[in-house]
Every structure is written in C-alpha cells, then in structure tokens.
Design a protein around this motif. Structure first.
Motif, PDB file in Angstrom:
ATOM      1  N   GLU A 293       0.836  -1.208   0.000  1.00 21.57           N
ATOM      2  CA  GLU A 293       0.000   0.000   0.000  1.00 21.57           C
ATOM      3  C   GLU A 293       0.864   1.249   0.000  1.00 21.57           C
ATOM      4  N   LYS A 294       1.970   1.190   0.745  1.00 24.79           N
ATOM      5  CA  LYS A 294       2.820   2.376   0.850  1.00 24.79           C
ATOM      6  C   LYS A 294       3.632   2.629  -0.424  1.00 24.79           C
ATOM      7  N   TYR A 295       4.254   1.578  -0.945  1.00 28.59           N
ATOM      8  CA  TYR A 295       5.236   1.793  -2.024  1.00 28.59           C
ATOM      9  C   TYR A 295       4.826   1.215  -3.366  1.00 28.59           C
ATOM     10  N   GLY A 296       3.753   0.430  -3.371  1.00 25.97           N
ATOM     11  CA  GLY A 296       3.337  -0.175  -4.634  1.00 25.97           C
ATOM     12  C   GLY A 296       3.885  -1.588  -4.749  1.00 25.97           C
ATOM     13  N   VAL A 297       3.122  -2.407  -5.441  1.00 32.69           N
ATOM     14  CA  VAL A 297       3.447  -3.824  -5.580  1.00 32.69           C
ATOM     15  C   VAL A 297       4.789  -4.002  -6.302  1.00 32.69           C
ATOM     16  N   ASP A 298       5.020  -3.219  -7.357  1.00 35.71           N
ATOM     17  CA  ASP A 298       6.241  -3.421  -8.137  1.00 35.71           C
ATOM     18  C   ASP A 298       7.481  -3.124  -7.310  1.00 35.71           C
ATOM     19  N   ALA A 299       7.398  -2.114  -6.462  1.00 42.43           N
ATOM     20  CA  ALA A 299       8.566  -1.769  -5.651  1.00 42.43           C
ATOM     21  C   ALA A 299       8.879  -2.913  -4.687  1.00 42.43           C
ATOM     22  N   VAL A 300       7.834  -3.486  -4.091  1.00 44.89           N
ATOM     23  CA  VAL A 300       8.057  -4.578  -3.133  1.00 44.89           C
ATOM     24  C   VAL A 300       8.606  -5.806  -3.867  1.00 44.89           C
ATOM     25  N   ARG A 301       8.009  -6.128  -4.995  1.00 44.82           N
ATOM     26  CA  ARG A 301       8.480  -7.295  -5.766  1.00 44.82           C
ATOM     27  C   ARG A 301       9.935  -7.066  -6.197  1.00 44.82           C
ATOM     28  N   TYR A 302      10.225  -5.859  -6.660  1.00 43.66           N
ATOM     29  CA  TYR A 302      11.583  -5.564  -7.123  1.00 43.66           C
ATOM     30  C   TYR A 302      12.578  -5.768  -5.987  1.00 43.66           C
ATOM     31  N   PHE A 303      12.243  -5.211  -4.834  1.00 46.74           N
ATOM     32  CA  PHE A 303      13.159  -5.310  -3.697  1.00 46.74           C
ATOM     33  C   PHE A 303      13.428  -6.781  -3.353  1.00 46.74           C
ATOM     34  N   LEU A 304      12.342  -7.559  -3.258  1.00 47.64           N
ATOM     35  CA  LEU A 304      12.497  -8.959  -2.851  1.00 47.64           C
ATOM     36  C   LEU A 304      13.408  -9.718  -3.815  1.00 47.64           C
ATOM     37  N   LEU A 305      13.274  -9.417  -5.096  1.00 47.59           N
ATOM     38  CA  LEU A 305      14.016 -10.194  -6.084  1.00 47.59           C
ATOM     39  C   LEU A 305      15.413  -9.638  -6.348  1.00 47.59           C
ATOM     40  N   ARG A 306      15.627  -8.364  -6.054  1.00 48.53           N
ATOM     41  CA  ARG A 306      16.900  -7.734  -6.398  1.00 48.53           C
ATOM     42  C   ARG A 306      17.887  -7.735  -5.242  1.00 48.53           C
ATOM     43  N   GLU A 307      17.358  -7.580  -4.029  1.00 50.81           N
ATOM     44  CA  GLU A 307      18.234  -7.269  -2.900  1.00 50.81           C
ATOM     45  C   GLU A 307      19.211  -8.407  -2.568  1.00 50.81           C
ATOM     46  N   VAL A 308      18.691  -9.645  -2.587  1.00 45.70           N
ATOM     47  CA  VAL A 308      19.505 -10.749  -2.082  1.00 45.70           C
ATOM     48  C   VAL A 308      19.638 -11.820  -3.163  1.00 45.70           C
ATOM     49  N   PRO A 309      20.868 -12.311  -3.420  1.00 42.44           N
ATOM     50  CA  PRO A 309      20.986 -13.422  -4.368  1.00 42.44           C
ATOM     51  C   PRO A 309      20.155 -14.603  -3.858  1.00 42.44           C
ATOM     52  N   PHE A 310      19.335 -15.162  -4.728  1.00 42.63           N
ATOM     53  CA  PHE A 310      18.455 -16.265  -4.328  1.00 42.63           C
ATOM     54  C   PHE A 310      19.350 -17.422  -3.885  1.00 42.63           C
ATOM     55  N   GLY A 311      19.079 -17.976  -2.759  1.00 44.35           N
ATOM     56  CA  GLY A 311      19.969 -19.028  -2.241  1.00 44.35           C
ATOM     57  C   GLY A 311      20.687 -18.548  -0.993  1.00 44.35           C
ATOM     58  N   SER A 312      21.034 -17.254  -0.950  1.00 45.33           N
ATOM     59  CA  SER A 312      21.722 -16.740   0.243  1.00 45.33           C
ATOM     60  C   SER A 312      20.715 -16.106   1.197  1.00 45.33           C
ATOM     61  N   ASP A 313      21.145 -15.935   2.437  1.00 42.51           N
ATOM     62  CA  ASP A 313      20.331 -15.166   3.379  1.00 42.51           C
ATOM     63  C   ASP A 313      20.539 -13.685   3.104  1.00 42.51           C
ATOM     64  N   GLY A 314      19.580 -12.891   3.470  1.00 35.26           N
ATOM     65  CA  GLY A 314      19.746 -11.450   3.302  1.00 35.26           C
ATOM     66  C   GLY A 314      19.029 -10.725   4.421  1.00 35.26           C
ATOM     67  N   ILE A 315      19.435  -9.493   4.629  1.00 39.65           N
ATOM     68  CA  ILE A 315      18.825  -8.715   5.704  1.00 39.65           C
ATOM     69  C   ILE A 315      17.717  -7.845   5.129  1.00 39.65           C
ATOM     70  N   PHE A 316      16.573  -7.897   5.769  1.00 39.56           N
ATOM     71  CA  PHE A 316      15.493  -6.996   5.382  1.00 39.56           C
ATOM     72  C   PHE A 316      15.531  -5.787   6.296  1.00 39.56           C
ATOM     73  N   SER A 317      15.561  -4.611   5.708  1.00 42.96           N
ATOM     74  CA  SER A 317      15.387  -3.427   6.548  1.00 42.96           C
ATOM     75  C   SER A 317      14.586  -2.409   5.759  1.00 42.96           C
ATOM     76  N   ASN A 318      13.875  -1.596   6.497  1.00 43.20           N
ATOM     77  CA  ASN A 318      13.070  -0.561   5.856  1.00 43.20           C
ATOM     78  C   ASN A 318      13.963   0.362   5.037  1.00 43.20           C
ATOM     79  N   GLU A 319      15.139   0.625   5.604  1.00 43.85           N
ATOM     80  CA  GLU A 319      16.045   1.555   4.951  1.00 43.85           C
ATOM     81  C   GLU A 319      16.528   1.001   3.609  1.00 43.85           C
ATOM     82  N   ALA A 320      16.871  -0.300   3.627  1.00 41.42           N
ATOM     83  CA  ALA A 320      17.351  -0.918   2.379  1.00 41.42           C
ATOM     84  C   ALA A 320      16.248  -0.881   1.325  1.00 41.42           C
ATOM     85  N   LEU A 321      15.019  -1.130   1.763  1.00 38.55           N
ATOM     86  CA  LEU A 321      13.895  -1.137   0.823  1.00 38.55           C
ATOM     87  C   LEU A 321      13.727   0.249   0.180  1.00 38.55           C
TER      88      LEU A 321
END
Ligand code: MSP
Length: 674
Positions: free
Chosen positions: A312-340
């Motif tokens: 609702e805040k940032y739009g579906v595409d922004a959330v999807r983009y973040f999830l898929l771009r931020e962390v190489p699939f397979g590795s762990d990654g840190i979620f933070s509001n700031e990173a998003l």
C-alpha cells in the motif's frame, strides 16, 4: 504448446497472517512462472496451504472456533495477499480439500500394503511449533534445532515410514544427479548431516490430536504432517490418477523451498516418491531467508513487516523488485526498511523512472509529433546498442539458474548506461543546432528502443511498470512487446505524439518514511504485547475450550460481531495506525481572519506542536490554556488558513458545540493513549 513447466512453492501454514518472508518464496516462484510463460511454456504454478496439525488445532481452540473455520479465515487473507502481490498461480491447493484428503488416504494405504509403513511406538523430543520430532543428538542445547524453542518428551503408538530403506538410493541420487538440489552446498549439507550418518524411520501418524487426515485402516491415528504436506505437489495434479495433469506436468521442473525444509524435500519426499514408483522432481531449490538485523523473521518477535502495508505504501512493483533484487536467491539477506526505500529511490525512481520520464519528455519537447523517420543510420553508439543486444541472453542465463538478482542487475546495467548516454550525448545541446536534428532523433530513438527492450525483460519481475512504460512511449502491446522481440533491435516505432504521463516511481523522503515505519512497528509490537496480555487474562478467566471437531466435521464459522449502523468495522491493526497522545496546551490564539479556528501550541513531552482546530465557537483561547487534550499525532501536516497544523485535538460533537476530550487526572505530557 508442448513445452511444459511445473513450479511449486511450499504450502504455507495458515496459522497466522503471512509475512514478507513468505512472500519472498512466492514472488520468486511467480517471477519464474511469468518468465516461462513469456517464453511460450505451458506453465503450471502451484501454491497452497498446509492446514492440518496440532498447532493449528490449538490456535483454533484458543480462538474458540473450529480448526476449519480458523483456517478458512486465514486462507482467505492469504489469497488476498497473493492477489495484491500479483501472484499468477494456476492452482491453489489446500490440504483440507476433499480430493487431497482422499488421495492421502490412498497413499497411506498403498505404502502400508507395500510394507513401507508399519506400526510401532515412538518416543522422542517433540517441538510443537515446528511439528517435528527430534532425536537427542539433533537437539541444540536441548532445544529445537530449527526454532530454538523448548521440546517435550513424547511417546505414542505410531505408524512409521521405512525411510531407512531408501538411504542408499538417496545417496546415489545425490551423487548421480548433482543438479537435484540447488544450490550445491545444500546437497553436501544433506549428505554429510543426514544421509551418511544414517536415516531413521519416520513417524507418520499421531494419536494426540485429531485435526488431520484419518489413517484409513486405523482412524484413531491421523496422518502426521510430512506425508500429508509433501504429497500436495502430486495430489494437486490429480494423483492417484496418473493421467491428465499428472501425465502432463509431473515431474515438477523446480520446487522452491526455504532452506529449513530442504531436508524434508530432498530426503523424505524423494523416498516417498520412490516408494510410490513415481518419478522424482527435476530440481529442489533451497533459497535463503530474509532476516532482520537481530535474527530470524518470525511472527512471535513482533518485528514482522506486513507485505500488505508495504504494497500500500510503495506499490506492488517496488516490493516485488526489492524482494528479487536485494539478495541473491539461495543466500540469506537482511530486510530493513532503509534498504527497501534506498532501493526504491536509487533503482526505481532515479535510474529507471528518470530514464523513462527524461526520454519521454525530450521526445515530446523536441519532436512533438513523435520521432521522425529522418535519423542517422551510422552512429557512434554501438556500445549502448551492443549492451542492449546482449541483454536478453544475459537475463535468460541468469533466470535459468533462478538468479533473479543477477538478471535484474544486468537489466539495470543497461538502464545505468542509458542515463550516462543521455549525459554524454547532451540532447539539449543538439537541439540548439538545426542541422543536428537527425542526430538528436537518433539519440532519442536509441533511448526509446533501449527502454522498450528493458520494459519487455522486466515483465517477470514488475507487473505494473511495463504497461506504464508502454503508455509513456506510445508502444503498442503486441509485436513490439513480445518476449522474443527484445532480441531485435530497432522495432520501436513512434511517429505519434507521446501522451503526458506521471512519473512511474516517485522518490520517497527516506528520513520521514523510516520514522513513520518505525512508529508503525513500535505500535505493532506494543499491540502484540497488549493482546498477549489480554489473551492471557481471557485464558485465565475462561472455561477450557470445547473439544474441536474432527477433520471431517463441517465448519462452524463464528458470527462476526456487528458494527454500529453506518460504521464500518476495521481491523485492530487499522486502529493502531492512529497514534494518540496526551498533550498540554501551553498557549492558544485565534487564527486571523477566521471566527471558527483556534491555533494552540501543545506540549507533547518531547516537543511542542502547533495544532489548528475548529473549536473557536466552543472555547475562548484562554479556556484552552493548561488543558490536557488528546492529540492525533501522526496526521499528515496541513496548512489551514495560512497556519500549519501538525495533528488534531479530539473532541466530542454535541448539540451545544464541541467538548474537548481530556484525562480524568493530570498525566505527563506525551503519555501514550491506547
Ligand atoms: N508447511 C510447511 C511447508 C510444507 S511444504 C510441503 C512450512 N510452512 S511455513 O509457512 O512455515 O513456511 C513456508 C515457506 O516460507 C518456507 O519455505 C520458509 O522457508 C518460507 N519462509 C518463512 N519465513 C521466511 C523468511 N523470513 N525468509 C524467507 N523465507 C521464509 O514450512
């Protein structure tokens, strides 16, 4: 279509609302499904819910509803979430579906008849939240090795699956098919930690709860978790029938699972399939976790980010983009509001958003009727064009390895190169010299064509943005937007004027946004504490919960509480979005030129706020001074009659005017209300 592609997610426990970590797996599966569809595959994308078990039975008992009613409610929310996130699943399986229940009974019977399931007695350490039995040696500091919660000794008559019988076959599978588990490191973990030390038979029935599929020949037992859950991948295709979808889509091409359930999917699952004489999936991919800085994302810690709020805040595409771009699939990654937010600002607003709006704006300004055909054919721009031509292969190579993040990184390299190209070619300078018009048209054409290619390749990831780009550059959907057309440079045709469009991704004020998100998180965790306390109180005062109905019983949904007429019911979370505090009015004056407005300076403990309120006909300014009032602190600031107002004072509305709400004895300014 003869090329098929079958992809699955784990089936989620509907024990509670899903969080951003669950969305991660599903968004990844969705990107893959979309990619394959764009390539022309007949895709079967399966997701669903894992609805049986003691934990859900207990949750339902706590709420005083039947387990079926409980899961129906949560599952409805999960489906809404997937709709919001544009998850294009083809089938949604629930383990309470009648066909699944019957198929599980059939599977259990087959394995029993074959001698692969036998009756014995189980004694072990049981972790209720994980629904897992552990051996003494598997415990870590005498706690569950997965969730680190306490375990209890449990003993009961149970049916067992002869997992040990399949040990050698499984070791061979791992050795002969290194692609079966990805990433490879997870295969070694399975071999060294579980397979080589020796497999124990697996307890596959329980008698201590009844929310499950009854064992057909011994109904005081219910089928216990993994046989029920794992089989969903074939029962959703119509198993035990081996024709139809089962013939068309099985074996699955890739099964996505989080790393903590790789063990179940690469040891128990293939062993079950071997026992049933069914081919094995081609690949199980164990992805990493999204974590918080201070540890695992978990519903119980109160630090979960609600994907609905983020969308609702940032739009579906922004959330999807973040999830898929931020962390190489397979590795762990840190979620933070700031990173998003940083990602949204840097990659989406600055890089892609600016590229599209600058290009569209320049085309409109310099060629209001659209780009002319009169362009230079020979031009020194081969570096950008070569990058664009190579891009589809790079994206496909990354996608074929499920490396979403690398695929996006490749696309964004081209986006970045295009922005640099604008700076290098300086179209605004070319526009000043008439004879440079063909060169200017060429530069803008290269930009528009690059954006067209980018807009095609981002389709698996971003579901709204491609159409926005097509509209901004007047690209008709069809031939110019087909996946394969990304390989042909030079298809963009825009002899028409471009429409005026909004920026695709507005920039976010990071400091303000982080403060708002942090406040929301704080409110959520306070609420969790309050509701935990009141749940406790209710538990202490109430009669023991009624025995819940067996699996076959019909659902009894509790009636929703009625809302007062004309007032919509809202979720508790919605109420929590409103931040209320007690403030003390320090000074107050009339707003010049208005006979209704007062402007108060209010001490909020850590700050003084100015608030404008329409109460001048009920209160003189001096009446307000020293009053303690209830302030809505998180309203967006508004200018009212030239004065900024940072919040709202709560009042009762009566026939004789407004009555300011106050506290019944003095409290410190800034005290929380709620
Ligand atoms: N019901 C079982 C799966 C049965 S599949 C036959 C289950 N359910 S779950 O709801 O607990 O988790 C479902 C998936 O969500 C798992 O793959 C898990 O790894 C994933 N995630 C849950 N939290 C996660 C993160 N914080 N980050 C990434 N994935 C996470 O297990």
């Amino acid at each position: 279509m003869d090329k098929t592609f079958y992809i699955t997610t784990p089936i989620y426990y509907p024990s509670d609302k899903l969080h951003i970590g669950h969305s991660y797996t599903t968004v990844a599966a969705d990107a893959m499904a979309r990619y394959k569809r764009l390539q022309g595959y007949d895709v079967m994308f399966l997701t669903g819910t894992d609805e049986h078990g003691q934990k859900i039975q207990r949750k339902a008992e706590d709420k005083g509803v039947t387990p079926q009613a409980y899961v129906d409610h949560v599952v409805a929310g999960i489906k809404e979430l997937w709709q919001l996130l544009d998850i294009s699943y083809d089938r949604f399986i629930r383990t309470t579906d009648e066909a699944h229940v019957q198929a599980i009974q059939d599977i259990f019977q087959k394995l029993y008849d074959k001698g692969d399931i036998y009756k014995s007695e189980y004694e072990g350490w049981y972790c209720t939240p994980c629904e897992s039995f552990w051996t003494e040696t598997q415990l870590v500091e005498h706690k569950c090795p997965d969730c680190h919660r306490p375990v209890e000794k449990a003993k009961e008559e149970s049916y067992f699956f002869r997992l040990s019988k399949y040990q050698d076959a499984l070791i061979r599978l791992f050795e002969e098919h290194p692609d079966f588990i990805q990433p490879v490191a997870r295969a070694n973990e399975m071999l060294n930690n579980f397979l080589r030390p020796g497999l124990e038979d697996l307890c596959v029935s329980r008698t201590t709860f009844d929310w499950g599929v009854p064992v057909p020949f011994d109904p005081k037992h219910v089928v216990y978790v993994w046989i029920d859950a794992l089989s969903n991948y074939i029962t959703a295709l119509g198993y035990p029938s081996l024709t139809g979808d089962m013939a068309r889509y099985w074996p699955a091409d890739v099964q996505l699972v989080g790393k903590e359930i790789v063990r179940f999917h690469t040891i128990i699952w293939p062993a079950m399939l071997m026992a049933l004489d069914i081919p094995l999936p081609k690949q199980v991919y164990g992805h990493g976790w999204l974590l918080f800085k201070d540890g695992k994302m978990s519903k119980s810690k109160g630090n979960v980010i609600d994907p609905v709020v983020l969308c609702e805040k940032y739009g579906v595409d922004a959330v999807r983009y973040f999830l898929l771009r931020e962390v190489p699939f397979g590795s762990d990654g840190i979620f933070s509001n700031e990173a998003l937010i940083s990602r949204i600002n840097a990659d989406l607003a600055n890089d892609l958003g600016n590229l599209v709006s600058r290009t569209a704006a320049m085309i409109s300004k310099y060629f209001p009727a659209g780009l002319p055909a009169d362009r230079l054919s020979a031009h020194p721009d081969s570096e950008l064009i070569d990058l664009v031509r190579e891009l589809p292969d790079k994206v496909e190579a990354a996608m074929d390895q499920l490396q979403f993040s690398s695929a996006l990184a490749e696309i964004w390299k081209v986006v970045g190169r295009s922005n640099k190209y604008i700076d290098e070619t300086a179209p605004w300078v070319l526009a000043k010299i008439e004879s440079d018009a063909p060169r200017l048209a060429t530069v803008l054409y290269n930009l528009a064509e690059t954006i067209r290619v980018v807009s095609i390749l981002i389709q698996p990831f971003l579901t709204h943005t491609p159409a926005k780009i097509w509209s901004a550059l007047a690209i008709p959907a069809g031939e110019q937007t087909a996946w394969e057309s990304a390989r042909t440079y030079g298809l963009y045709q825009a002899a028409t004027a471009l429409p005026k469009t909004e920026p695709i991704f507005p920039r976010i004020d990071i400091a303000k946004e982080i403060a708002a998100l942090d406040a929301m998180l704080q409110a959520q965790s306070d609420a969790a504490a309050v509701s935990a306390a009141s749940a406790h109180k209710n538990e202490a005062n109430s009669e023991p919960a009624a025995q819940s109905a067996p699996a076959a019983a019909k659902a009894q949904v509790s009636a929703p509480e009625a809302a007062p007429e004309g007032v919509a019911l809202i979720e508790f979370d919605d109420f929590l979005k409103v931040n209320l505090k007690v403030g003390t009015v320090k000074s107050c004056e009339k707003v010049a030129g208005s006979d209704k407005l007062l402007c108060s300076q209010i001490d909020m403990g850590s700050e003084v706020r100015q608030i404008v309120s329409g109460i001048a006909q009920s209160y003189a300014p001096e009446d307000m001074v020293d009053k303690q009032v209830i302030v809505v602190t998180n309203l967006k600031p508004r200018k009212i009659r030239g004065a900024m107002s940072h919040g709202m004072i709560l009042c009762a509305t009566t026939e004789s005017g407004y009555k300011v709400l106050t506290v019944d004895s003095p409290v410190p300014s800034g005290s929380e209300v709620g």
